[in-house]
Design an enzyme around this catalytic site. Structure first.
Site, short mmCIF file in Angstrom:
data_model
loop_
_atom_site.label_atom_id
_atom_site.label_comp_id
_atom_site.label_asym_id
_atom_site.label_seq_id
_atom_site.Cartn_x
_atom_site.Cartn_y
_atom_site.Cartn_z
N GLU A 50 0.81 -1.22 0.00
CA GLU A 50 0.00 0.00 0.00
C GLU A 50 0.85 1.27 0.00
O GLU A 50 0.40 2.32 -0.49
CB GLU A 50 -0.94 0.01 1.20
N PHE A 112 -9.70 -7.59 16.13
CA PHE A 112 -8.62 -7.99 15.22
C PHE A 112 -8.34 -6.86 14.22
O PHE A 112 -9.24 -6.35 13.58
CB PHE A 112 -9.03 -9.27 14.51
N GLN A 113 -7.09 -6.46 14.11
CA GLN A 113 -6.61 -5.42 13.20
C GLN A 113 -7.16 -4.03 13.53
O GLN A 113 -7.14 -3.13 12.69
CB GLN A 113 -6.92 -5.77 11.73
N VAL A 381 15.43 9.27 -3.38
CA VAL A 381 16.16 10.04 -2.37
C VAL A 381 17.52 9.38 -2.15
O VAL A 381 17.65 8.16 -2.16
CB VAL A 381 15.36 10.08 -1.05
N PHE A 466 24.38 8.14 -0.05
CA PHE A 466 24.25 9.45 0.55
C PHE A 466 24.53 9.41 2.04
O PHE A 466 25.17 10.30 2.60
CB PHE A 466 22.84 10.00 0.28
#
Length: 573
Positions: A50, A112-113, A381, A466
């Protein structure tokens, strides 16, 4: 029989112009996704995570300027949206998130969840609301759409799966959101702004993403003021091209010329930018700012004047009040600095005939030269941002998308998915770091499943580059940055995607040419130099001291070989 609330939502989104929704199906979303299946007017883009859905929706909104939608099932499903939605909110793009919820009868008793999405999404949205009764949906959904579009940010509709299946006898609205207003300051404020600019003898313009659509107007102002134009990263695609006053970027990945043009001015005009790094602003200049967002005015530095307005319309109204300056000394100094900085950077993007090292600057330059005129280029990035900032050339048609405000790893591939889905006939190139690509590598499969011909270029240097540079610059021994990568090209072939592995610079141009011409998704695995240094536009004595401390620690730690590699990569150029 009345249609369900889920069907009402699907129909309303269709009327709002939504053409696709990114997400992963799940039980609490089943009513909504089945309504989409029956309606057949909105595509469901099945991603693998997601977070990818939210980033993809954000990229679609970025390149189209229109509302984009993502969705997540209850609990962990919609929680995964949060990082991408933070990016959308901070980038100012209109995105609606559908956050499915646990059964309404079980809310508040540790089911639940169970989570509380109406609280969790508050920080990354302009509007979030729970639909606990289907009769609430028409007003909540319409407001969410309106807020996302008008405020250019995120809105979240939270709806339990059982509520989505309940009947709703309501008509979809005929009007959903306003068009963008034309905003400019009043005449008194314009006169004050003109006075500040007319009195300045060394004026610099600093341009950000708010200069979209204002290219010619900003240049006309610079011509009157004889002012160099510096741009922030998000202003690059709108201001760098066909601009005789351009002197480059400033900031951590910018140019020395942009830095000097900001620091040496006596008057600075900020145009549509909320550039965050305070050390790059001038200390003694008069500063004025134009922005459409009141929260951006004076947010980073003290102002003599801040005015609310769209950059284009504000400058159009301002231009008749601006006197034509004749002293070009500040502009000519800045242009001379830019010419030198640009020459030095371009020299780093060459490859000698006998070189065995692929410098990432060379990759960036070739991508810019070979990419389509209207390509959409996304960048991860990390070090890919540096090579994009310095070597990808905009032209007024190309788009550049990245996580420039939120700074999230692994954004480039995810944003490429959204850009390609929204622009199926357009070339989309993802400039991915090996760290970013491997972090969200599951979305690579989305390219084949959704038939998206993204061209993915991986800067494979075997490290979180980086972060490694940051450690060295602050005197730390770089540690825990290593990446033990597979042959990404072979992996791509195993997944049914064309793969190229490039290990020598003389192979690079042909590989990139073939990859960009391929009819379908492609991965180009480019083994680039690990020890490449990207110098900031201004190196301070403190930075030099800390880098010296790194060198000393590396010797004491028995890592002299690393220092030899560092010298080979950077000093013999």
């Amino acid at each position: 029989m009345a249609r369900t609330a889920a069907a009402y939502m699907a129909d309303t989104l269709h009327k709002a112009g939504v053409r696709r929704i990114y997400g992963i199906v799940g039980d609490s979303l089943n009513g909504f996704t089945d309504a989409l299946r029956q309606m057949k007017t909105i595509d469901w883009i099945h991603v693998r995570h997601e977070e990818g859905a939210a980033f993809a929706a954000g990229a679609e909104a970025h390149v189209t300027g229109e509302l984009a939608v993502c969705a997540g099932s209850c609990g962990p499903g919609n929680l995964h949206l949060i990082n991408g939605l933070f990016d959308c909110q901070r980038s100012g793009v209109p995105v609606l998130a559908i956050a499915a919820h646990i059964p309404s009868s079980e809310i508040g008793i540790d089911y639940f969840q169970a989570t509380h999405p109406e609280s969790l999404f508050k920080e990354c949205s302009h509007y979030v609301e729970l639909v606990s009764n289907p009769q609430q949906l028409p007003q909540i959904l319409a407001r969410a759409i309106r807020v996302a579009v008008a405020k250019r940010g995120v809105a979240v509709v939270v709806m339990p799966g059982d509520v989505a299946l309940k009947p709703l006898d309501a008509e979809t609205p005929g009007w959903l959101f306003p068009s963008k207003p034309l905003m400019r300051p009043d005449d008194h404020e314009l006169a004050r702004l003109a006075a500040i600019l007319n009195e300045g003898s060394r004026v610099t313009l600093f341009c950000g993403a708010g200069c979209k659509g204002a290219h010619d107007t900003v240049i006309a102002l610079a011509a009157r003021l004889k002012a160099p134009i510096v741009h922030a990263f998000r202003g690059k695609e709108f201001m760098e091209y066909e601009n005789p006053y351009d002197v480059g970027m400033t900031g951590l990945v910018g140019f020395a010329s942009g830095y000097e043009a900001m620091k040496s001015c006596d008057t600075l005009l900020l145009l549509g930018t909320d550039f965050p790094y305070r050390a790059f602003y001038p200390e003694n200049a008069r500063i004025a700012q134009v922005d459409i967002r009141p929260e951006a005015l004076g947010n980073r530095c003290g102002l003599e004047l801040g005015v609310l307005g769209d950059v284009k319309y504000t400058i159009e109204a301002l231009l008749p009040l601006i006197r034509d300056k004749h002293d070009r000394s500040h502009l000519d100094e800045a242009l001379a600095d830019y010419k030198k900085a640009r020459t030095d950077l371009d020299a780093l993007a060459e490859s000698s005939p006998n070189s065995k090292i692929i410098h990432p600057q060379y990759v960036g330059r070739l991508v810019s030269e070979l990419a389509a005129e209207d390509a959409v280029i996304t960048c991860d990035v990390g070090t890919p941002i540096i090579w994009t900032a310095r070597y990808i050339k905009p032209n007024g048609k190309r788009r550049i998308v990245g996580s420039f405000n939120h700074g999230s790893m692994a954004n480039a591939l995810l944003q490429a998915i959204g850009a390609q889905a929204a622009c199926p006939g357009r070339q989309v190139i993802s400039l991915s770091g090996d760290g970013g690509f491997s972090m969200m590598m599951g979305e690579f499969i989305t390219l084949t499943q959704a038939k998206l011909p993204v061209k993915l270029i991986v800067f494979n240097n075997g490290t979180l580059g980086f972060v490694e540079m940051e450690m060295k610059a602050t005197g730390f021994l770089d540690s825990q940055c290593d990446l033990q990568n597979p042959n990404f090209a072979a992996m791509a072939e195993a997944m049914g995607v064309k793969g190229f592995r490039v290990e020598r610079p003389d192979e690079l141009k042909d590989a990139l040419t073939a990859a960009l011409a391929h009819d379908g998704p492609v991965l180009v695995d480019v083994l680039t130099a690990r020890q490449e240094l990207a110098m900031p536009p201004k190196t301070t004595a403190d930075e030099a001291y800390h880098f010296g401390m790194f060198l000393m620690k590396a010797v004491l730690d028995g890592r002299a070989r690393d220092l030899i590699d560092l010298a080979k990569v950077n000093l013999k150029r």
